[in-house]
Design a protein around this motif. Structure first.
Motif, PDB file in Angstrom:
ATOM      1  N   ARG A  17      42.710  35.974  45.727  1.00  0.00           N
ATOM      2  CA  ARG A  17      41.982  36.466  44.553  1.00  0.00           C
ATOM      3  C   ARG A  17      40.717  37.201  44.962  1.00  0.00           C
ATOM      4  O   ARG A  17      40.376  38.232  44.386  1.00  0.00           O
ATOM      5  N   PHE A  18      40.006  36.689  45.965  1.00  0.00           N
ATOM      6  CA  PHE A  18      38.791  37.320  46.444  1.00  0.00           C
ATOM      7  C   PHE A  18      39.092  38.710  46.999  1.00  0.00           C
ATOM      8  O   PHE A  18      38.407  39.684  46.683  1.00  0.00           O
ATOM      9  N   ILE A  19      40.130  38.811  47.810  1.00  0.00           N
ATOM     10  CA  ILE A  19      40.505  40.103  48.395  1.00  0.00           C
ATOM     11  C   ILE A  19      40.926  41.076  47.302  1.00  0.00           C
ATOM     12  O   ILE A  19      40.506  42.240  47.305  1.00  0.00           O
ATOM     13  N   GLU A  20      41.732  40.623  46.349  1.00  0.00           N
ATOM     14  CA  GLU A  20      42.155  41.490  45.240  1.00  0.00           C
ATOM     15  C   GLU A  20      40.948  41.997  44.457  1.00  0.00           C
ATOM     16  O   GLU A  20      40.878  43.174  44.096  1.00  0.00           O
ATOM     17  N   LYS A  21      39.988  41.116  44.212  1.00  0.00           N
ATOM     18  CA  LYS A  21      38.777  41.498  43.470  1.00  0.00           C
ATOM     19  C   LYS A  21      37.967  42.541  44.240  1.00  0.00           C
ATOM     20  O   LYS A  21      37.500  43.523  43.672  1.00  0.00           O
ATOM     21  N   ARG A  22      37.799  42.322  45.545  1.00  0.00           N
ATOM     22  CA  ARG A  22      37.056  43.279  46.376  1.00  0.00           C
ATOM     23  C   ARG A  22      37.740  44.640  46.402  1.00  0.00           C
ATOM     24  O   ARG A  22      37.090  45.676  46.307  1.00  0.00           O
ATOM     25  N   TYR A  29      44.182  49.437  44.771  1.00  0.00           N
ATOM     26  CA  TYR A  29      45.167  48.437  44.375  1.00  0.00           C
ATOM     27  C   TYR A  29      46.151  48.275  45.519  1.00  0.00           C
ATOM     28  O   TYR A  29      46.740  49.245  45.988  1.00  0.00           O
ATOM     29  N   VAL A  30      46.285  47.050  45.985  1.00  0.00           N
ATOM     30  CA  VAL A  30      47.230  46.722  47.039  1.00  0.00           C
ATOM     31  C   VAL A  30      48.085  45.567  46.516  1.00  0.00           C
ATOM     32  O   VAL A  30      47.543  44.591  45.975  1.00  0.00           O
ATOM     33  N   ARG A  31      49.387  45.705  46.666  1.00  0.00           N
ATOM     34  CA  ARG A  31      50.264  44.641  46.180  1.00  0.00           C
ATOM     35  C   ARG A  31      49.957  43.336  46.900  1.00  0.00           C
ATOM     36  O   ARG A  31      49.633  43.318  48.078  1.00  0.00           O
ATOM     37  N   ARG A  32      50.066  42.239  46.156  1.00  0.00           N
ATOM     38  CA  ARG A  32      49.789  40.913  46.706  1.00  0.00           C
ATOM     39  C   ARG A  32      50.661  40.635  47.937  1.00  0.00           C
ATOM     40  O   ARG A  32      50.191  40.073  48.920  1.00  0.00           O
TER      41      ARG A  32
END
Length: 57
Positions: A17-22, A29-32
């Protein structure tokens, strides 16, 4: 493990979640699944270098 070593446990979901937020704040946007692949490669690299070790209780 010697008594002087410190073990830190990281919550993987919190890390994702932290990486997605950053990334989102940087307009990216990078896929999980891609983030997970990168993190697994990083983990393997750090284990190979002796920076990370598997921990079992």
């Amino acid at each position: 493990m010697s008594s002087q070593e410190e073990v830190q446990v990281i919550d993987f979901e919190e890390l994702l979640r932290f990486i997605e937020k950053r990334l989102a704040s940087a307009g990216k946007y990078v896929r999980r699944e891609d983030i997970i692949t990168i993190l697994q490669a990083e983990e393997a690299f750090l284990m190979e270098k002796g920076v990370l070790q598997e921990y079992s209780e």
